[in-house]
Design an enzyme around this catalytic site. Sequence first.
Site, PDB file in Angstrom:
ATOM      1  CE  LYS A 192       0.474   6.836   1.065  1.00 40.19           C
ATOM      2  NZ  LYS A 192       1.604   6.367   1.919  1.00 40.19           N
TER       3      LYS A 192
HETATM    4  O1  P1T Z   1       2.243   3.887   2.546  1.00 39.07           O
HETATM    5  P1  P1T Z   1       1.657   3.549   3.900  1.00 39.07           P
HETATM    6  O2  P1T Z   1       1.545   4.718   4.777  1.00 39.07           O
HETATM    7  O3  P1T Z   1       2.388   2.423   4.550  1.00 39.07           O
HETATM    8  O4  P1T Z   1       0.166   3.057   3.650  1.00 39.07           O
HETATM    9  C1  P1T Z   1      -0.094   1.776   3.159  1.00 39.07           C
HETATM   10  C2  P1T Z   1      -1.364   1.716   2.346  1.00 39.07           C
HETATM   11  C3  P1T Z   1      -2.403   0.920   2.802  1.00 39.07           C
HETATM   12  N1  P1T Z   1      -3.552   0.800   2.116  1.00 39.07           N
HETATM   13  C4  P1T Z   1      -3.731   1.466   0.958  1.00 39.07           C
HETATM   14  C5  P1T Z   1      -5.018   1.289   0.235  1.00 39.07           C
HETATM   15  C6  P1T Z   1      -2.728   2.297   0.442  1.00 39.07           C
HETATM   16  O5  P1T Z   1      -2.960   2.938  -0.709  1.00 39.07           O
HETATM   17  C7  P1T Z   1      -1.503   2.397   1.133  1.00 39.07           C
HETATM   18  C8  P1T Z   1      -0.335   3.143   0.583  1.00 39.07           C
HETATM   19  N2  P1T Z   1      -0.468   3.702  -0.678  1.00 39.07           N
HETATM   20  C9  P1T Z   1       0.570   4.178  -1.388  1.00 39.07           C
HETATM   21  C10 P1T Z   1       1.839   3.961  -1.056  1.00 39.07           C
HETATM   22  C11 P1T Z   1       0.246   4.960  -2.588  1.00 39.07           C
HETATM   23  O6  P1T Z   1       1.159   5.345  -3.337  1.00 39.07           O
HETATM   24  O7  P1T Z   1      -0.933   5.209  -2.805  1.00 39.07           O
END
Ligand code: P1T
Length: 545
Positions: free
Chosen positions: A91
Site C-alpha cells: 500500500k
Molecule cells: O486494497 P488492496 O489493493 O485490495 O489490497 C488488499 C490488502 C491485502 N493485504 C494487506 C495486508 C492489506 O493491507 C491490503 C489492503 N490494505 C488497505 C486497504 C489499507 O487501508 O491498508
Amino acid sequence: MAQNGSSTNGHEATWIRPDRPPRCTWHLGTTEPSPHQHYKRRFDRTKAYTSVLDAIGDTPLVRMSRIEKTEGVKCELYAKCEFFNAGGSVKDRIALRMVETAEKSGLIKPGYTLIEPTSGNTGIGLALAAAVKGYRCIIVMPEKMSAEKVNVLRALGAEIVRTPTSASFEMPESHIRVAQKLQNEIENAVILDQYINSGNPVAHYDTTAEEIIEQCGGHVDMVVVGAGTGGTVCGIGRKMKEKIPNCKVVGVDPLGSILAQPGELNETDVSFYEVEGTGYDFIPTVLDRSVVDKWYKTADKDSFIMARRLIREEGFLCGGSSGAAMHIALQACRELKEGQKCVVLLPDSVRNYMTKFLKEEWMIERNFLPEKNMEKKWWWDVPVSKIKLHTPVSVLPTTTCGATLQIMEEQGFDQIPVVDGNGVVLGTVTMGNMMSNLTSGKIVPNDAVSKTLYKGFKEIQMTDNLKKLSRILEIDHFAIVMHSKLQCDIANLSLTDLKPSIKSLRAEPVGGAKITNGDGHSSQIYGIVTSVDFCRYLATNAPKE
Ligand code: P1T
C-alpha cells in the site's frame, strides 16, 4: 441513496458513500485513451536515493522452490515480496501515488492535513509520505487492526482515531464516516480516498504489474492477489489482460467479506475474520471485478498456517493476507503445467503481527493450531468456576475516576470492569492506566472513567478450562470471567437497579446479577481472575504425591 451519491439516514448528516459511481471511465475492451496520469518506473537501485520514498516499488520476485517441492506442484511458483517496500507493504505504492497526484493537481500543499480511513497499511504509507513531505496525517482505523500498526503510525507522527470493528461502512461510527466527519471539522483537510482514487489501481497498473512482467521475462500464466479495496488485483489484472491476455487473474477474498463473484461464494455464517487488510462489506468503486477470472474464499486458519509456512520454509517475513493468497495459489496453480509461472503477491510484513499470528499462544487460543503435545497437567480440565474470586464489582462509565480509585483502594483491586446500563462490558480500568493518565494530565479525578478505558481485556467463560485461562495469563495479567446463558427476561433492568451501590459511589456489585442485552441474550460478569488467583488455586489444590 441521493442522486449526488451522498446518503442521509434519519437525522444524520449527509455523507459521501464510498461505493458511489466511479470516476474512472476505463473498462475492459475500451479503445479510448487512458484518462489517467501514468508514470514510468523511475529508480536506479545502484544510486543514492533522495528520500526513503524512492525505496517504494521495484520489489523482488522470488522463486518458492521449497514449497514447490513439498507440495509437488508442476509449475514455477514466485512470490512478489511487497514487504520490502519502505513502509512495509504494497500500500506504500498507492499512498505515494495518491499524494503525488494530489500535489500535481494542487489539491494539497505542505501543511495540509491528510485524513484516511484504512486498515492500516495505506495509513502507514501515507504517514511515511507525510513525515517526509511535511503534512499532518490523521489515520482512522478499526479496532481490529494490530497494535503494531498503531505503534508504527505513532512513530511516524500520525494521529490515530480508532473505530469499532463491528460498525458496517454505513454506520456513523464506521472508519469511513468518522474520517469524513473529521474532514468537515478540520481546515485544509483532504481525504485522498483509496476506495475511489484512480491512483490506487493505476499505481499497480503502472508499476507492480510492469515489474512482474519484466521479472518473469514476459511470461506470466497466473497471478494470485488478495482484495481489500481491490486496487492491487484490478490494477495488475488490467495490465495482464492488455499485455498477456492468457494470464489468469485470481482474486482472493476472506470468508465474511462480499467481494467475490459469483455472489453465492460469499454465503457463510462467518461474520468476523482476523486477517487484516482484505475483504469488505461493500464493493469499493476502484475494484473492477471484470478483470478477475476466478475468485476464491479463504478462512483465517488456512491463511495463518500458510503465512507461518512462508516464514518457516521460504524465509519470507510476510503477513496473514500473504498466507491467504498462497493458500489459494496452491489450489489454483494445479491447472498449470511444467514451465508455466504463477506469481503470488505477498502484501505486507510480519512486523504488523508480532503479537498476533506469529505467536503460538495466539494461534492456539483461536484453535488455529492444536495444543502442543505436552504432558497433560492435572489442572487442565478443571473449570474456571473452581477458582474462588473476590466479590465482583463493576463501575458505570459515568463513575468518576476519583470514586473508582477509592473503590479499587478499599477493595484491594488493581483493575475493575466498566459496564454500561445494558450489561455490556465496555472495558476495564486498570491502576496502571489510571496512574499514567493522571500523571500525564490526560484525565483529572472528576472525569468519568470512560475517559481511561482499557479495551484490550480478555473474556473467559466460567465453564472454560484452566488450560485456556493459563494461555490468556501468559500474555495478560487478568481476564474477565463471564457467565453467559439464556436467562429470564429482565431486559429493562439497568445496572443501577441491581444490588445497592458500595458507599453510594455508583459502583455495582454484579456477581449473581442477571443482565439481559437488547438482543435477548444475557451475560453476567462473575468476576476478574488474575495470575495471583490462578497460582493460589494451583498451590492449594495440587494433588498430594
Ligand atoms: O486494497 P488492496 O489493493 O485490495 O489490497 C488488499 C490488502 C491485502 N493485504 C494487506 C495486508 C492489506 O493491507 C491490503 C489492503 N490494505 C488497505 C486497504 C489499507 O487501508 O491498508
